[in-house]
Design an enzyme around this catalytic site. Structure first.
Site, short mmCIF file in Angstrom:
data_model
loop_
_atom_site.label_atom_id
_atom_site.label_comp_id
_atom_site.label_asym_id
_atom_site.label_seq_id
_atom_site.Cartn_x
_atom_site.Cartn_y
_atom_site.Cartn_z
N ASP A 106 27.60 -2.14 47.18
CA ASP A 106 28.95 -2.08 46.63
C ASP A 106 29.64 -0.87 47.27
O ASP A 106 30.11 -0.95 48.40
CB ASP A 106 28.79 -1.99 45.10
CG ASP A 106 30.09 -2.09 44.33
OD1 ASP A 106 31.14 -1.76 44.89
OD2 ASP A 106 30.06 -2.48 43.15
N ASP A 162 22.25 -8.53 37.37
CA ASP A 162 22.37 -8.62 35.91
C ASP A 162 23.72 -8.18 35.37
O ASP A 162 24.48 -7.45 36.02
CB ASP A 162 21.31 -7.73 35.26
CG ASP A 162 21.64 -6.25 35.41
OD1 ASP A 162 21.81 -5.80 36.56
OD2 ASP A 162 21.77 -5.57 34.38
P1 IMP Z 1 26.65 1.00 44.91
O1 IMP Z 1 25.90 2.29 44.75
O2 IMP Z 1 28.08 1.13 44.43
O3 IMP Z 1 26.58 0.42 46.29
O4 IMP Z 1 26.04 -0.02 43.87
C1 IMP Z 1 24.85 -0.63 44.07
C2 IMP Z 1 24.20 -1.08 42.81
O5 IMP Z 1 25.14 -1.38 41.76
C3 IMP Z 1 23.48 -2.37 43.08
O6 IMP Z 1 22.16 -2.12 43.49
C4 IMP Z 1 23.57 -3.10 41.77
O7 IMP Z 1 22.48 -2.74 40.95
C5 IMP Z 1 24.84 -2.62 41.15
N1 IMP Z 1 25.97 -3.56 41.38
C6 IMP Z 1 26.99 -3.42 42.25
N2 IMP Z 1 27.83 -4.47 42.18
C7 IMP Z 1 27.32 -5.30 41.26
C8 IMP Z 1 27.74 -6.60 40.74
O8 IMP Z 1 28.77 -7.18 41.12
N3 IMP Z 1 26.93 -7.16 39.81
C9 IMP Z 1 25.78 -6.56 39.35
N4 IMP Z 1 25.36 -5.36 39.80
C10 IMP Z 1 26.12 -4.74 40.74
#
Ligand code: IMP
Ligand code: MG
Length: 179
Positions: A106, A162
């Site tokens: 994300d 989830d």
């Molecule tokens: P980041 O650190 O913002 O890249 O987020 C990564 C983590 O956030 C992922 O490993 C997921 O566990 C969670 N995440 C991000 N987007 C989603 C989503 O749309 N649905 C569920 N979990 C998400």
């Protein structure tokens, strides 16, 4: 339109099981091409990646290892910006090619933290494989070596992902319906 209700929220089907399977197969093909003959260890990041890691690893056709790591939960109340500690490293990854398996990238904050911590164990190389990627949300420069499916910046569930601990068992992916 197929919808599901999880806890208090409604979601609509957005990526079919067939589309997921095709993306996983394509990615496995690339990894087989790129990394056969190297000493490779796949590292699935729990919990979200368990289904993707399992399906992908079945399609890897060279000798390779797999293990799983988890990010420790936040201590305290505020989560933003805090680095989560990676726990569960028992395998020796020194001088091996590490392929990180993530369910979704994300903002990239989690990925950056994982890579920083893994570098300390001196692997030969770190590659990044993610089933899903939200390009509009991504804030980092780290190259994603293997990306399955690019998706819009919306909240999704299913196939390991989830909502408050539920919906990981759905075999396809669903997107939150805005109310
Ligand atoms: P980041 O650190 O913002 O890249 O987020 C990564 C983590 O956030 C992922 O490993 C997921 O566990 C969670 N995440 C991000 N987007 C989603 C989503 O749309 N649905 C569920 N979990 C998400
Ligand atoms: Mg995750």
């Amino acid at each position: 339109m197929k919808t599901v209700k999880v806890l208090d929220k409604k979601f609509k089907l957005s990526i079919s099981a067939e589309t997921i399977a095709k993306a996983v197969k394509e990615m496995a093909g690339k990894i087989n091409n790129d990394l056969a003959g190297k000493e490779v260890i796949f590292i699935g990041i729990l919990n979200g990646s368990f289904m993707f890691a399992s399906d992908l690893f079945k399609l890897i056709d060279f000798d390779a290892q797999i293990t799983f790591l988890k990010l420790a939960s936040y201590q305290g109340t505020s989560s933003s910006g805090k680095v989560k500690r990676l726990i569960g490293i028992n395998e020796n990854i020194e001088n091996k090619v590490v392929v990180i398996l993530e369910d979704i990238v994300d903002t990239g904050v989690t990925l950056e933290s994982i890579i920083k911590q893994l570098k300390g164990y001196e692997p030969a190389e770190i590659r990044m494989a993610t089933l899903l990627f939200k390009p509009e949300a991504y804030q980092k420069e780290i190259k994603l070596d293997y990306v399955g499916i690019e998706i819009p910046n919306e909240f999704i569930i299913g196939y390991g992902l989830d909502y408050d601990g539920f919906a990981r068992n759905l075999p396809e992916i669903y997107t939150l319906i805005a109310e």
